[in-house]
Design a protein around this motif. Structure first.
Motif, PDB file in Angstrom:
ATOM      1  N   GLN A 236      44.144  74.712  -9.521  1.00  0.00           N
ATOM      2  CA  GLN A 236      44.546  74.749  -7.837  1.00  0.00           C
ATOM      3  C   GLN A 236      44.380  73.171  -7.597  1.00  0.00           C
ATOM      4  N   ILE A 237      42.992  72.094  -8.143  1.00  0.00           N
ATOM      5  CA  ILE A 237      43.335  70.980  -7.663  1.00  0.00           C
ATOM      6  C   ILE A 237      43.899  70.580  -8.293  1.00  0.00           C
ATOM      7  N   ALA A 238      44.431  70.366  -9.243  1.00  0.00           N
ATOM      8  CA  ALA A 238      45.693  69.177  -9.869  1.00  0.00           C
ATOM      9  C   ALA A 238      47.195  70.242  -9.570  1.00  0.00           C
ATOM     10  N   GLN A 239      46.769  70.876  -9.025  1.00  0.00           N
ATOM     11  CA  GLN A 239      48.097  71.627  -8.288  1.00  0.00           C
ATOM     12  C   GLN A 239      48.324  71.592  -7.063  1.00  0.00           C
ATOM     13  N   GLN A 240      47.303  70.958  -6.296  1.00  0.00           N
ATOM     14  CA  GLN A 240      47.505  70.519  -4.731  1.00  0.00           C
ATOM     15  C   GLN A 240      47.423  68.653  -4.892  1.00  0.00           C
ATOM     16  N   LEU A 241      46.827  67.939  -6.064  1.00  0.00           N
ATOM     17  CA  LEU A 241      47.912  66.583  -5.881  1.00  0.00           C
ATOM     18  C   LEU A 241      48.723  66.549  -6.695  1.00  0.00           C
ATOM     19  N   ILE A 242      49.617  67.388  -7.495  1.00  0.00           N
ATOM     20  CA  ILE A 242      50.979  67.046  -7.914  1.00  0.00           C
ATOM     21  C   ILE A 242      51.377  67.420  -6.533  1.00  0.00           C
ATOM     22  N   GLU A 243      51.318  68.220  -5.573  1.00  0.00           N
ATOM     23  CA  GLU A 243      52.518  68.636  -4.462  1.00  0.00           C
ATOM     24  C   GLU A 243      52.121  67.946  -3.231  1.00  0.00           C
ATOM     25  N   THR A 244      51.042  67.034  -3.310  1.00  0.00           N
ATOM     26  CA  THR A 244      50.521  65.906  -2.451  1.00  0.00           C
ATOM     27  C   THR A 244      51.727  64.625  -2.854  1.00  0.00           C
TER      28      THR A 244
ATOM     29  N   PHE B 126      43.491  63.158 -17.453  1.00  0.00           N
ATOM     30  CA  PHE B 126      43.483  64.679 -18.267  1.00  0.00           C
ATOM     31  C   PHE B 126      42.371  64.916 -18.552  1.00  0.00           C
ATOM     32  N   GLY B 127      41.130  63.547 -19.117  1.00  0.00           N
ATOM     33  CA  GLY B 127      40.062  63.940 -19.569  1.00  0.00           C
ATOM     34  C   GLY B 127      39.135  65.021 -18.354  1.00  0.00           C
ATOM     35  N   SER B 128      39.477  64.768 -16.873  1.00  0.00           N
ATOM     36  CA  SER B 128      38.918  65.018 -16.327  1.00  0.00           C
ATOM     37  C   SER B 128      39.199  66.155 -15.497  1.00  0.00           C
ATOM     38  N   PHE B 129      40.026  67.179 -15.798  1.00  0.00           N
ATOM     39  CA  PHE B 129      40.542  68.650 -15.822  1.00  0.00           C
ATOM     40  C   PHE B 129      40.420  68.730 -17.021  1.00  0.00           C
ATOM     41  N   GLN B 130      39.811  70.770 -17.238  1.00  0.00           N
ATOM     42  CA  GLN B 130      39.841  71.524 -18.330  1.00  0.00           C
ATOM     43  C   GLN B 130      40.027  73.061 -17.526  1.00  0.00           C
ATOM     44  N   GLY B 131      40.751  73.610 -18.619  1.00  0.00           N
ATOM     45  CA  GLY B 131      41.838  75.097 -18.824  1.00  0.00           C
ATOM     46  C   GLY B 131      43.474  74.613 -17.442  1.00  0.00           C
ATOM     47  N   LEU B 132      43.903  73.473 -17.629  1.00  0.00           N
ATOM     48  CA  LEU B 132      45.074  73.629 -17.220  1.00  0.00           C
ATOM     49  C   LEU B 132      46.377  74.804 -17.373  1.00  0.00           C
ATOM     50  N   ASP B 133      47.034  74.992 -17.208  1.00  0.00           N
ATOM     51  CA  ASP B 133      47.936  75.766 -17.552  1.00  0.00           C
ATOM     52  C   ASP B 133      48.802  75.238 -17.590  1.00  0.00           C
ATOM     53  N   THR B 134      49.961  76.661 -18.171  1.00  0.00           N
ATOM     54  CA  THR B 134      51.615  75.918 -18.048  1.00  0.00           C
ATOM     55  C   THR B 134      52.528  75.230 -16.769  1.00  0.00           C
ATOM     56  N   ALA B 135      51.432  76.189 -15.530  1.00  0.00           N
ATOM     57  CA  ALA B 135      52.519  76.217 -14.286  1.00  0.00           C
ATOM     58  C   ALA B 135      52.394  74.135 -14.440  1.00  0.00           C
TER      59      ALA B 135
ATOM     60  N   ARG C 148      51.768  64.296 -24.208  1.00  0.00           N
ATOM     61  CA  ARG C 148      50.679  62.993 -24.929  1.00  0.00           C
ATOM     62  C   ARG C 148      49.171  64.255 -25.101  1.00  0.00           C
ATOM     63  N   ASN C 149      49.338  64.888 -23.918  1.00  0.00           N
ATOM     64  CA  ASN C 149      47.790  65.859 -23.610  1.00  0.00           C
ATOM     65  C   ASN C 149      48.388  66.975 -23.544  1.00  0.00           C
ATOM     66  N   LEU C 150      48.775  67.295 -25.028  1.00  0.00           N
ATOM     67  CA  LEU C 150      49.793  68.442 -25.595  1.00  0.00           C
ATOM     68  C   LEU C 150      48.118  69.901 -25.205  1.00  0.00           C
ATOM     69  N   ASP C 151      47.053  69.596 -26.399  1.00  0.00           N
ATOM     70  CA  ASP C 151      45.893  69.935 -25.863  1.00  0.00           C
ATOM     71  C   ASP C 151      44.915  70.511 -25.101  1.00  0.00           C
ATOM     72  N   ARG C 152      45.342  69.881 -23.637  1.00  0.00           N
ATOM     73  CA  ARG C 152      44.591  69.907 -22.784  1.00  0.00           C
ATOM     74  C   ARG C 152      45.111  71.278 -21.996  1.00  0.00           C
ATOM     75  N   PHE C 153      46.286  72.053 -22.319  1.00  0.00           N
ATOM     76  CA  PHE C 153      46.403  72.662 -21.137  1.00  0.00           C
ATOM     77  C   PHE C 153      46.711  74.265 -22.511  1.00  0.00           C
ATOM     78  N   GLN C 154      46.086  75.268 -21.827  1.00  0.00           N
ATOM     79  CA  GLN C 154      46.321  76.772 -22.224  1.00  0.00           C
ATOM     80  C   GLN C 154      47.145  77.100 -22.021  1.00  0.00           C
TER      81      GLN C 154
END
Length: 68
Positions: free
Chosen positions: A4-12, A22-31, A47-53
């Protein structure tokens, strides 16, 4: 919720902050990956494919090809 935090940052217009920290975010999804690609941060996703579930690598590759 990191998604939710990542989505809000992207949208703004702060997708770069997500992509560069990316190191500050955990469990990011495909969306989130798709939103970052759509907003020009596809290289960071690759470069960070492993960060996404649940990321479908073939789907992401195709999306990157389509968006250039």
């Amino acid at each position: 919720d990191h998604n939710q935090i990542a989505q809000q940052l992207i949208e703004t217009g702060w997708g770069g902050s997500v992509a560069e920290n990316f190191g500050s975010f955990q469990g990011l999804d495909t969306a989130i990956a798709q939103q970052l690609i759509e907003t020009g941060w596809g290289g960071s996703v690759v470069r960070n494919l492993d960060r996404f579930q649940g990321l479908d690598h073939k789907q992401i590759t195709q999306q990157l090809i389509e968006t250039g």
